[in-house]
Each structure stands twice: as C-alpha cells, then as structure tokens.
Design an enzyme around this catalytic site. Sequence first.
Site, PDB file in Angstrom:
ATOM      1  N   ALA A  10       0.911  -1.468   0.027  1.00 45.91           N
ATOM      2  CA  ALA A  10      -0.258   0.050   0.053  1.00 45.91           C
ATOM      3  C   ALA A  10       0.563   1.074   0.083  1.00 45.91           C
ATOM      4  O   ALA A  10       2.064   1.008   0.369  1.00 45.91           O
ATOM      5  CB  ALA A  10      -0.367   0.209   0.909  1.00 45.91           C
ATOM      6  N   LYS A  67      -7.866   2.519   3.526  1.00 43.03           N
ATOM      7  CA  LYS A  67      -7.634   1.101   4.823  1.00 43.03           C
ATOM      8  C   LYS A  67      -9.222   1.087   5.632  1.00 43.03           C
ATOM      9  O   LYS A  67      -8.791  -0.659   5.495  1.00 43.03           O
ATOM     10  CB  LYS A  67      -6.404   1.303   5.844  1.00 43.03           C
ATOM     11  N   TYR A  70      -5.470   8.556   3.153  1.00 39.88           N
ATOM     12  CA  TYR A  70      -5.448   6.968   3.367  1.00 39.88           C
ATOM     13  C   TYR A  70      -6.179   6.102   4.572  1.00 39.88           C
ATOM     14  O   TYR A  70      -5.937   4.454   4.547  1.00 39.88           O
ATOM     15  CB  TYR A  70      -3.956   7.711   4.191  1.00 39.88           C
TER      16      TYR A  70
HETATM   17  N1  LIG Z   1       4.870   1.933   8.660  1.00 37.98           N
HETATM   18  C1  LIG Z   1       3.621   1.799   9.761  1.00 37.98           C
HETATM   19  O1  LIG Z   1       4.354   2.658  10.725  1.00 37.98           O
HETATM   20  C2  LIG Z   1       2.867   1.487   9.335  1.00 37.98           C
HETATM   21  C3  LIG Z   1       1.364   1.595  10.230  1.00 37.98           C
HETATM   22  C4  LIG Z   1       0.799   1.360   9.696  1.00 37.98           C
HETATM   23  C5  LIG Z   1      -0.276   0.836   9.458  1.00 37.98           C
HETATM   24  N2  LIG Z   1       0.850   0.469   8.536  1.00 37.98           N
HETATM   25  C6  LIG Z   1       0.532  -0.555   6.482  1.00 37.98           C
HETATM   26  O2  LIG Z   1       1.402  -1.163   6.766  1.00 37.98           O
HETATM   27  C7  LIG Z   1       1.914  -1.396   5.402  1.00 37.98           C
HETATM   28  C8  LIG Z   1       3.774  -1.967   5.520  1.00 37.98           C
HETATM   29  O3  LIG Z   1       4.318  -0.422   5.885  1.00 37.98           O
HETATM   30  P1  LIG Z   1       5.138  -0.585   5.264  1.00 37.98           P
HETATM   31  O4  LIG Z   1       5.986   0.491   6.885  1.00 37.98           O
HETATM   32  O5  LIG Z   1       6.189  -1.786   5.421  1.00 37.98           O
HETATM   33  O6  LIG Z   1       5.480   0.143   4.022  1.00 37.98           O
HETATM   34  P2  LIG Z   1       6.882   0.536   2.636  1.00 37.98           P
HETATM   35  O7  LIG Z   1       6.528   1.038   1.730  1.00 37.98           O
HETATM   36  O8  LIG Z   1       7.639   0.337   3.860  1.00 37.98           O
HETATM   37  O9  LIG Z   1       5.775  -1.001   2.648  1.00 37.98           O
HETATM   38  C9  LIG Z   1       4.758  -1.023   1.209  1.00 37.98           C
HETATM   39  C10 LIG Z   1       5.673  -2.325  -0.189  1.00 37.98           C
HETATM   40  O10 LIG Z   1       4.657  -2.121  -0.888  1.00 37.98           O
HETATM   41  C11 LIG Z   1       4.701  -1.817  -2.044  1.00 37.98           C
HETATM   42  N3  LIG Z   1       3.602  -1.682  -2.849  1.00 37.98           N
HETATM   43  C12 LIG Z   1       3.285  -0.103  -3.101  1.00 37.98           C
HETATM   44  N4  LIG Z   1       1.845  -0.256  -3.612  1.00 37.98           N
HETATM   45  C13 LIG Z   1       2.089  -1.052  -4.539  1.00 37.98           C
HETATM   46  C14 LIG Z   1       1.070  -2.403  -5.555  1.00 37.98           C
HETATM   47  N5  LIG Z   1       0.296  -1.489  -6.079  1.00 37.98           N
HETATM   48  N6  LIG Z   1       1.742  -3.623  -5.760  1.00 37.98           N
HETATM   49  C15 LIG Z   1       2.622  -3.892  -5.363  1.00 37.98           C
HETATM   50  N7  LIG Z   1       3.418  -2.929  -4.391  1.00 37.98           N
HETATM   51  C16 LIG Z   1       3.022  -2.383  -3.859  1.00 37.98           C
HETATM   52  C17 LIG Z   1       5.573  -0.504  -2.646  1.00 37.98           C
HETATM   53  O11 LIG Z   1       6.598  -1.300  -3.418  1.00 37.98           O
HETATM   54  C18 LIG Z   1       6.619  -1.232  -0.623  1.00 37.98           C
HETATM   55  O12 LIG Z   1       7.485  -1.837  -0.756  1.00 37.98           O
HETATM   56  C19 LIG Z   1       1.243  -0.315   5.030  1.00 37.98           C
HETATM   57  O13 LIG Z   1      -0.201  -1.114   4.135  1.00 37.98           O
HETATM   58  C20 LIG Z   1       1.202   0.449   5.572  1.00 37.98           C
HETATM   59  O14 LIG Z   1       0.187   1.228   4.736  1.00 37.98           O
HETATM   60  C21 LIG Z   1       2.338   0.837   8.030  1.00 37.98           C
END
Ligand SMILES: NC(=O)c1ccc[n+]([C@@H]2O[C@H](COP(=O)([O-])OP(=O)(O)OC[C@H]3O[C@@H](n4cnc5c(N)ncnc54)[C@H](O)[C@@H]3O)[C@@H](O)[C@H]2O)c1
Length: 327
Positions: free
Chosen positions: A74, A144, A140
């Site tokens: 995402a 979700k 965002y």
């Molecule tokens: N980091 C946080 O604190 C946090 C908190 C709450 C929720 N989240 C959720 O956790 C998940 C992972 O977060 P993260 O921090 O590891 O983010 P990140 O950006 O490091 O990882 C997301 C990955 O998804 C890939 N991606 C995005 N859109 C895509 C698509 N359409 N097709 C294929 N690949 C795609 C990106 O290339 C990336 O590698 C996300 O869904 C985010 O919303 C993160």
Amino acid sequence: MVLVTGGAGYIGSVTAELLLAGGVQVVVLDNLSRGHREAVPPEAPFYRGNIGDRQVIERIASEHEIEACIHFAAFAYVGESVADPARYFENNGRQGIALLGALLDAGVRRIVFSSTCATYGEPLKIPIPETHPQQPANPYGWSKLLMERVLESYDQAYGMKFVALRYFNAAGATGRLGEWHDPETHLVPNVLSAAQGRIPSVAVFGNNYPTPDGTPIRDYIHVADLASAHMLALQYLRAGGASEAVNLGNGKGYSVLEVIETARRVTGRTIPLNIEPPRPGDPSRLVANAEKARHVLGWEPKYRQLEDIIRSDWEWREKHPRGYSSP
Ligand SMILES: NC(=O)c1ccc[n+]([C@@H]2O[C@H](COP(=O)([O-])OP(=O)(O)OC[C@H]3O[C@@H](n4cnc5c(N)ncnc54)[C@H](O)[C@@H]3O)[C@@H](O)[C@H]2O)c1
C-alpha cells in the site's frame, strides 16, 4: 506457501524473514515503488508487479500453492494522501480489491491485512480499543477502512477469513533489515537521520497540542513484534479462527519530544529540532489498547522500552549508513 504483498517494504520484509525462519514458505509480490529488492529474503521467490494485476496473481497461484496472503502492499503517507487522494484510493483501494478478487478465484480464503490506527481518526478515548468508532481523518485512513469493510463483506458472502491488524507506529530494525524510505515521513528514522547528520534537523509538527509538552503522543511498536503478530494471525486463521480486527501497539505513549530526547541518550549525538506548523489530520494522542492481541492471538511484544526500539534502528544505521543500495 504464503503470498506476501509488499514484501520488499519495511514491515513486509521483516515479516517474510520471520516466516521463513519459522519454516513457512513465502513468495513475495512487490512493484518496488517504495521497497528495496535487496530487502526481500533471498530464499523467497520474487515477482515484480502490481497487486491489482490479475495476471500476475494468476501466475503466482499457478506456480505455487498459495494457502494465505499477508497483504502489506500500500501507499502509507498521510500527507501525500491528503494532497493526492486519487492515488490512494486507486492503489490501496481499487488495486487492493482486485487482489482480493484474484485471490478468491485462486481459492485463497485466508488474509492477514495491514490496517492502521489511522482508521480511528481523532480518538474519543485513550487507550483506543478495537470497538472505538472508526472515522478516519485523512484519505489514507479511509483507504484502509474501505479494505476492512470489503473484507467483512467478503467474509460474509464468500467465507474469506481475515485478521485486520491495526498497527500503531512501527519502528526499529532487525540485524539485516531496517526502515529506509525516500522521502521519509516517520519520526524515528528522521530523528536518527538528524543524529547521523544526513538531515540538518528534525521537524516537529506543532507544539501546542493538549499534551504535557505540547507535542503529539504516539505508541511505538517494534517491527519484529509486528512480524511475530502476523505469524500468530496466520496460525489463528489456519486453526479456523473467525475474522477479527486487532490492535498492535505497546499501550504506552511517547511525545515527539520524548522520542527525540530518548534518541539523544541512545546515540550520544546532538539532534537539532525545528518547530513547524501542525499537520492537518494529526491527532494529539494515539495509544493502543492491545489486550485483544494478547487474548485472541497470544501475542506478547518483546520490545517494551522505546529506548530498545530506537537502539535497534541506530545499530542498523551504523551498519548500513546509506540504507539499501537498491532504490
Ligand atoms: N509503518 C507504519 O508505522 C505503519 C503503521 C500502520 C500501518 N502500516 C501499513 O503497513 C503496510 C506496510 O508498511 P511499511 O511501512 O512497510 O511500508 P513500505 O512502503 O515500506 O512497504 C510497502 C510496500 O508495498 C509496495 N507496494 C505499494 N503499492 C503496491 C502495489 N500497488 N503493488 C505492489 N506493491 C506495492 C511498495 O513498493 C513497498 O515495498 C502498509 O500497508 C501500511 O499502510 C504501516
């Protein structure tokens, strides 16, 4: 085999590594828009593509027997979603729904979904339980929440079982993997970048919130603890568990200034800060009630102290001062 979407990203790569260490076979799908190829565990077959591309999902399902999907992929920047909501509803919403459709067609009916505390919006009570009303403050969060609602309907209609894990603020690193985004919007990596001198100062967005020091309070959770919760959620679904939404946090809040102060202690560096205007849609406090994760999943976070979470990231940065070499 478990399909991990977004497995080249921060939390997805750490989870893929933990699953493999626990004997679970993993295949990774990521378009590398925000992730790093070298973060994908070398043992995992890797497909570069979009989650919304049905043909890629069909190909993966024909080449591997997929029993479940852990769906991380995402876009996750609040500010970007306010400026360009279409991008978020297309990537996280439309493509996410297309992924679920392709998984259903492939007979995959177990999903662990990366949701977020951003689905709650401005909290009415702290700590926040899963039963708290969900009224996101930005696109965002809505993208979700949309996926949570789609999953609920797909469970009722098609028997697709899911665990929506609502993470609070992920932070920290493991030996090999850490948080490296460009641009970076998260506090802990930015504070440590300032400690390294990679950026001149840390931006503190607002110091007039109704909190003891005026800066927003967040609940920080170590990325390895998030990863272990995914492993437990997978086991829960395999055992026939009903669909659930579950908070993942430490249940303790730290202000922005407390995070900076802790990082100064851990790194021994001066960390200059710069007070900037508050960001729209930034709640004053977000702290999890994480009891449900304990009793439903049997989850117990190992990193309880902010200091230990920050230290793990600092150690990783000292070993990888330029993060990942691949984009
Ligand atoms: N980091 C946080 O604190 C946090 C908190 C709450 C929720 N989240 C959720 O956790 C998940 C992972 O977060 P993260 O921090 O590891 O983010 P990140 O950006 O490091 O990882 C997301 C990955 O998804 C890939 N991606 C995005 N859109 C895509 C698509 N359409 N097709 C294929 N690949 C795609 C990106 O290339 C990336 O590698 C996300 O869904 C985010 O919303 C993160």
